[in-house]
Design a protein around this motif. Structure first.
Motif, PDB file in Angstrom:
ATOM      1  N   PHE A   1       0.802  -1.191  -0.050  1.00 28.19           N
ATOM      2  CA  PHE A   1      -0.055   0.152   0.119  1.00 28.19           C
ATOM      3  C   PHE A   1       0.916   1.281   0.154  1.00 28.19           C
ATOM      4  CE2 PHE A   1      -2.220  -3.524   1.947  1.00 28.19           C
ATOM      5  CZ  PHE A   1      -3.750  -3.484   1.384  1.00 28.19           C
ATOM      6  N   LEU A   2       0.851   1.863  -0.966  1.00 29.35           N
ATOM      7  CA  LEU A   2       1.881   3.150  -1.223  1.00 29.35           C
ATOM      8  C   LEU A   2       1.195   4.353  -1.416  1.00 29.35           C
ATOM      9  CD1 LEU A   2       4.153   1.318  -3.973  1.00 29.35           C
ATOM     10  CD2 LEU A   2       4.123   1.059  -1.461  1.00 29.35           C
ATOM     11  N   VAL A   3       1.539   5.444  -0.499  1.00 28.75           N
ATOM     12  CA  VAL A   3       1.039   6.767  -0.524  1.00 28.75           C
ATOM     13  C   VAL A   3       1.840   7.802  -1.458  1.00 28.75           C
ATOM     14  CG1 VAL A   3       0.319   8.717   1.237  1.00 28.75           C
ATOM     15  CG2 VAL A   3      -0.073   6.103   1.688  1.00 28.75           C
ATOM     16  N   PHE A   4       0.998   8.329  -2.302  1.00 33.77           N
ATOM     17  CA  PHE A   4       2.075   9.225  -3.106  1.00 33.77           C
ATOM     18  C   PHE A   4       2.102  10.832  -2.417  1.00 33.77           C
ATOM     19  CE2 PHE A   4       1.023   7.797  -7.673  1.00 33.77           C
ATOM     20  CZ  PHE A   4       1.451   6.463  -7.395  1.00 33.77           C
ATOM     21  N   PRO A   5       3.027  11.458  -2.939  1.00 25.85           N
ATOM     22  CA  PRO A   5       3.420  12.702  -2.279  1.00 25.85           C
ATOM     23  C   PRO A   5       2.432  13.621  -2.254  1.00 25.85           C
ATOM     24  CG  PRO A   5       4.567  12.671  -4.533  1.00 25.85           C
ATOM     25  CD  PRO A   5       3.999  11.261  -4.226  1.00 25.85           C
ATOM     26  N   ASP A   6       1.600  14.081  -3.070  1.00 25.00           N
ATOM     27  CA  ASP A   6       0.470  15.102  -2.859  1.00 25.00           C
ATOM     28  C   ASP A   6      -0.505  15.009  -1.853  1.00 25.00           C
ATOM     29  OD1 ASP A   6       1.700  16.499  -5.152  1.00 25.00           O
ATOM     30  OD2 ASP A   6       0.065  15.773  -6.506  1.00 25.00           O
ATOM     31  N   HIS A   7      -0.410  13.633  -1.085  1.00 25.48           N
ATOM     32  CA  HIS A   7      -1.400  13.322  -0.136  1.00 25.48           C
ATOM     33  C   HIS A   7      -0.754  14.250   1.037  1.00 25.48           C
ATOM     34  CE1 HIS A   7      -3.226  11.367   3.055  1.00 25.48           C
ATOM     35  NE2 HIS A   7      -1.994  10.967   3.626  1.00 25.48           N
ATOM     36  N   PHE A   8       0.242  14.566   1.096  1.00 20.29           N
ATOM     37  CA  PHE A   8       0.882  15.580   2.259  1.00 20.29           C
ATOM     38  C   PHE A   8       0.593  17.026   2.211  1.00 20.29           C
ATOM     39  CE2 PHE A   8       3.272  11.330   2.110  1.00 20.29           C
ATOM     40  CZ  PHE A   8       2.977  11.041   3.280  1.00 20.29           C
ATOM     41  N   GLY A   9      -0.132  17.587   0.873  1.00 19.40           N
ATOM     42  CA  GLY A   9      -0.566  18.774   0.947  1.00 19.40           C
ATOM     43  C   GLY A   9       0.582  19.982   0.919  1.00 19.40           C
ATOM     44  N   SER A  10       0.550  20.658   1.708  1.00 15.27           N
ATOM     45  CA  SER A  10       1.463  22.022   1.346  1.00 15.27           C
ATOM     46  C   SER A  10       2.964  21.514   1.692  1.00 15.27           C
ATOM     47  CB  SER A  10       1.054  23.071   2.492  1.00 15.27           C
ATOM     48  OG  SER A  10       1.184  22.695   3.783  1.00 15.27           O
ATOM     49  N   VAL A  11       3.332  20.510   2.619  1.00 16.17           N
ATOM     50  CA  VAL A  11       4.538  20.257   2.915  1.00 16.17           C
ATOM     51  C   VAL A  11       5.134  19.473   1.530  1.00 16.17           C
ATOM     52  CG1 VAL A  11       4.240  20.102   5.300  1.00 16.17           C
ATOM     53  CG2 VAL A  11       4.037  18.125   3.927  1.00 16.17           C
ATOM     54  N   THR A  12       4.486  19.157   0.518  1.00 12.26           N
ATOM     55  CA  THR A  12       5.082  18.372  -0.569  1.00 12.26           C
ATOM     56  C   THR A  12       6.031  19.387  -1.445  1.00 12.26           C
ATOM     57  OG1 THR A  12       2.982  17.223  -0.755  1.00 12.26           O
ATOM     58  CG2 THR A  12       4.453  17.090  -2.526  1.00 12.26           C
TER      59      THR A  12
ATOM     60  N   ASN B   1      -9.777  11.872  -5.055  1.00 12.15           N
ATOM     61  CA  ASN B   1     -10.598  10.570  -5.450  1.00 12.15           C
ATOM     62  C   ASN B   1     -11.241  10.797  -6.859  1.00 12.15           C
ATOM     63  OD1 ASN B   1     -12.723  12.066  -4.594  1.00 12.15           O
ATOM     64  ND2 ASN B   1     -13.307  10.960  -2.781  1.00 12.15           N
ATOM     65  N   ALA B   2     -12.070  10.071  -7.440  1.00  7.44           N
ATOM     66  CA  ALA B   2     -13.008  10.223  -8.321  1.00  7.44           C
ATOM     67  C   ALA B   2     -14.137  11.301  -8.423  1.00  7.44           C
ATOM     68  CB  ALA B   2     -13.593   9.007  -8.900  1.00  7.44           C
ATOM     69  N   ALA B   3     -14.510  11.650  -7.223  1.00 10.04           N
ATOM     70  CA  ALA B   3     -15.335  12.731  -6.893  1.00 10.04           C
ATOM     71  C   ALA B   3     -14.633  14.068  -6.896  1.00 10.04           C
ATOM     72  CB  ALA B   3     -16.295  12.385  -5.651  1.00 10.04           C
ATOM     73  N   GLY B   4     -13.366  13.986  -7.077  1.00  8.93           N
ATOM     74  CA  GLY B   4     -12.555  15.400  -7.135  1.00  8.93           C
ATOM     75  C   GLY B   4     -12.394  15.887  -5.438  1.00  8.93           C
ATOM     76  N   GLN B   5     -12.688  14.987  -4.480  1.00  8.29           N
ATOM     77  CA  GLN B   5     -12.225  15.381  -3.066  1.00  8.29           C
ATOM     78  C   GLN B   5     -10.781  15.335  -2.968  1.00  8.29           C
ATOM     79  OE1 GLN B   5     -14.906  12.417  -1.405  1.00  8.29           O
ATOM     80  NE2 GLN B   5     -16.419  13.946  -0.755  1.00  8.29           N
ATOM     81  N   VAL B   6     -10.353  16.176  -2.040  1.00  8.74           N
ATOM     82  CA  VAL B   6      -8.936  16.240  -2.174  1.00  8.74           C
ATOM     83  C   VAL B   6      -8.497  15.959  -0.577  1.00  8.74           C
ATOM     84  CG1 VAL B   6      -6.636  17.643  -2.383  1.00  8.74           C
ATOM     85  CG2 VAL B   6      -8.626  17.460  -4.101  1.00  8.74           C
ATOM     86  N   THR B   7      -7.472  15.156  -0.257  1.00  8.45           N
ATOM     87  CA  THR B   7      -6.719  15.359   1.071  1.00  8.45           C
ATOM     88  C   THR B   7      -5.520  16.014   1.145  1.00  8.45           C
ATOM     89  OG1 THR B   7      -5.563  13.329   0.811  1.00  8.45           O
ATOM     90  CG2 THR B   7      -7.838  12.918   1.371  1.00  8.45           C
ATOM     91  N   GLY B   8      -5.292  16.647   2.465  1.00 10.61           N
ATOM     92  CA  GLY B   8      -3.877  17.160   2.358  1.00 10.61           C
ATOM     93  C   GLY B   8      -4.051  18.610   2.607  1.00 10.61           C
ATOM     94  N   GLY B   9      -4.884  19.139   2.152  1.00  7.88           N
ATOM     95  CA  GLY B   9      -5.034  20.463   2.431  1.00  7.88           C
ATOM     96  C   GLY B   9      -5.642  21.116   3.380  1.00  7.88           C
TER      97      GLY B   9
ATOM     98  N   PRO C   1      -6.431  20.579   7.824  1.00 13.69           N
ATOM     99  CA  PRO C   1      -5.734  20.085   9.006  1.00 13.69           C
ATOM    100  C   PRO C   1      -6.781  18.629   9.341  1.00 13.69           C
ATOM    101  CG  PRO C   1      -6.297  22.290   9.506  1.00 13.69           C
ATOM    102  CD  PRO C   1      -7.101  21.981   7.985  1.00 13.69           C
ATOM    103  N   GLY C   2      -5.806  17.655   9.376  1.00 15.25           N
ATOM    104  CA  GLY C   2      -6.354  16.385   9.986  1.00 15.25           C
ATOM    105  C   GLY C   2      -6.844  15.473   8.568  1.00 15.25           C
ATOM    106  N   SER C   3      -6.837  16.111   7.189  1.00 16.62           N
ATOM    107  CA  SER C   3      -7.437  15.278   6.184  1.00 16.62           C
ATOM    108  C   SER C   3      -6.430  14.024   5.732  1.00 16.62           C
ATOM    109  CB  SER C   3      -7.627  16.320   5.006  1.00 16.62           C
ATOM    110  OG  SER C   3      -6.172  16.816   4.475  1.00 16.62           O
ATOM    111  N   GLN C   4      -4.974  14.377   6.107  1.00 18.51           N
ATOM    112  CA  GLN C   4      -4.185  13.182   5.964  1.00 18.51           C
ATOM    113  C   GLN C   4      -4.448  12.009   6.619  1.00 18.51           C
ATOM    114  OE1 GLN C   4       0.087  14.402   6.907  1.00 18.51           O
ATOM    115  NE2 GLN C   4      -0.256  16.406   5.557  1.00 18.51           N
ATOM    116  N   GLU C   5      -5.109  12.121   7.726  1.00 20.96           N
ATOM    117  CA  GLU C   5      -5.494  10.991   8.499  1.00 20.96           C
ATOM    118  C   GLU C   5      -6.550  10.200   7.734  1.00 20.96           C
ATOM    119  OE1 GLU C   5      -5.790  11.236  12.842  1.00 20.96           O
ATOM    120  OE2 GLU C   5      -5.260  13.392  12.455  1.00 20.96           O
ATOM    121  N   LEU C   6      -7.134  10.678   6.955  1.00 20.39           N
ATOM    122  CA  LEU C   6      -8.248  10.073   6.256  1.00 20.39           C
ATOM    123  C   LEU C   6      -7.918   8.778   5.410  1.00 20.39           C
ATOM    124  CD1 LEU C   6     -10.236  12.982   4.846  1.00 20.39           C
ATOM    125  CD2 LEU C   6     -10.854  11.613   6.699  1.00 20.39           C
ATOM    126  N   VAL C   7      -6.674   9.020   4.760  1.00 19.28           N
ATOM    127  CA  VAL C   7      -5.994   8.039   4.034  1.00 19.28           C
ATOM    128  C   VAL C   7      -5.289   6.865   4.860  1.00 19.28           C
ATOM    129  CG1 VAL C   7      -4.188   7.366   2.408  1.00 19.28           C
ATOM    130  CG2 VAL C   7      -5.499   9.247   1.903  1.00 19.28           C
TER     131      VAL C   7
END
Length: 364
Positions: free
Chosen positions: A218-229, A281-289, A291-297
């Motif tokens: 299970f591999l997580v891509f860099p854009d998942h980390f939001g502003s710190v990417t 995701n396919a619905a255009g919802q974004v994580t990382g932006g 606070p706390g959204s990184q935890e969703l993945v």
């Protein structure tokens, strides 16, 4: 794990499983999986056939978002290995010495920017791989030891006598005649995961030998980390994916020389299943932006892995779907470019989960 109906209890068949986490992402997801076992069964000891191994180069654990749950699901000393190096220059400035010549074959000339390594690899892949080579014997021993624990025949006896499982109407049977399931969780953005992922994957295959394990990553891509990417995180990911694609399809084996003079030819691919996760995701919802959204993945990964130990129609369907994918894994997708032909191996996938929130307090 599959289930059949017994006369009194549901019989659940479970394979011995080892969950390996690399870096902060891997450690965080492991904590969340352990929490789910704790919340569902009251004690991690009720599932001795599930083993954990966290490998990291950061002793501070500052990137573990799940720190609030660590106290009651804390890993033991045999379940975590901090791969720190007091002075990396003692190795990198002496690569021509006999003890380090196998590292000199792949080390980047002139790279001596990191001295002490105890708070991460500085987003530099080579230093993470250096930590793997430096701690190779300990890592191998930890994997071997974890496999012995999850395949201990006493584990089935513990689970069959578990009062908690009996209270839930479950009768456990461990499938020791089946390969060990190995789950490997990592980000590919930082130095730690990106730098040692391939070596850890092929070490697992070398330890277990052909046919004795099924490896799922299970591999997580860099854009998942939001502003710190940053650009280095993207470069780390690109490099890792190039290597992964090569060893998924391009050659017959991986040439390993983890100790000087001792070589192994480990057959490809490194993973039987590879799941990748970006921040949209396919619905255009974004994580990382937010606070706390990184935890969703991280929650998604923990839920998905934990479901493999669940019982019921959904869990059965999930496992069946994965098995059915095998028939497509060795096929390629051919893309006809106007000037050249491209061929891509179909070993990659992704997944998602949805939940329905029921207002319990309003209903009762």
């Amino acid at each position: 794990m599959s289930e059949t109906q017994g006369s009194k209890n549901e019989q659940i068949r479970i394979r011995p499983t080892l969950i390996i986490g690399l870096g902060g992402t891997g450690g965080d997801v492991i904590m969340r999986i352990r929490r789910r076992f704790y919340e569902s069964y009251g004690s991690l000891s009720e599932f001795p056939i599930v083993g954990y191994l966290w490998l990291d180069t950061d002793r501070s654990e500052k990137h573990i978002l799940a720190r609030e749950i660590r106290d009651f699901v804390r890993l033991t000393d045999t379940e975590r290995l901090m791969m720190t190096i007091n002075d990396t220059t003692a190795i990198t400035q002496n690569l021509k010495e006999p003890g380090f010549q196998h590292i000199d074959k792949w080390w980047y000339p002139g790279l001596n920017s990191l001295g002490q390594m105890n708070e991460g690899a500085g987003q530099i892949r080579a230093y993470s791989r250096l930590a793997f080579f430096h701690h190779y014997q300990a890592i191998r021993a930890a994997i071997v030891d974890a496999n012995k624990r999850v395949r201990d025949p006493l584990a089935q006896e513990v689970m069959m006598k578990s009062p908690i499982l009996k209270d839930q109407g479950l009768l456990a049977q461990v499938e020791f005649n089946q390969p060990t399931n190995v789950y490997l969780v990592s980000s590919i953005a930082g130095g730690t995961g990106s730098g040692m992922l391939m070596d850890v994957a092929f070490l697992v295959k070398d330890v277990f030998q052909e046919g004795n394990c099924s490896v799922c990553s299970f591999l997580v891509f860099p854009d998942h980390f939001g502003s710190v990417t940053n650009d280095r995180m993207k470069a780390n990911s690109y490099a890792l994916l190039k290597e992964l694609n090569y060893y998924q399809f391009g050659v017959s084996h991986f040439n390993a020389e983890w100790t000087r003079g001792t070589t192994s030819k480990v057959p490809i691919p490194p993973f039987d299943y590879t799941y990748v996760f970006d921040n949209q995701n396919a619905a255009g919802q974004v994580t990382g932006g937010q606070p706390g959204s990184q935890e969703l993945v991280f929650e998604l990964l923990a839920d998905s892995i934990f479901k493999d130990f669940s019982h019921g129609e959904f869990a059965d369907h999930k496992r069946s779907a994965r098995i059915n994918l095998r028939q497509y894994m060795n096929k390629t997708y051919d893309y006809e470019h106007p000037r050249f032909k491209q061929r891509f191996i179909q070993r990659y996938g992704s997944l998602g989960m949805a939940s329905i929130m029921v207002p319990h307090s309003r209903i009762i």
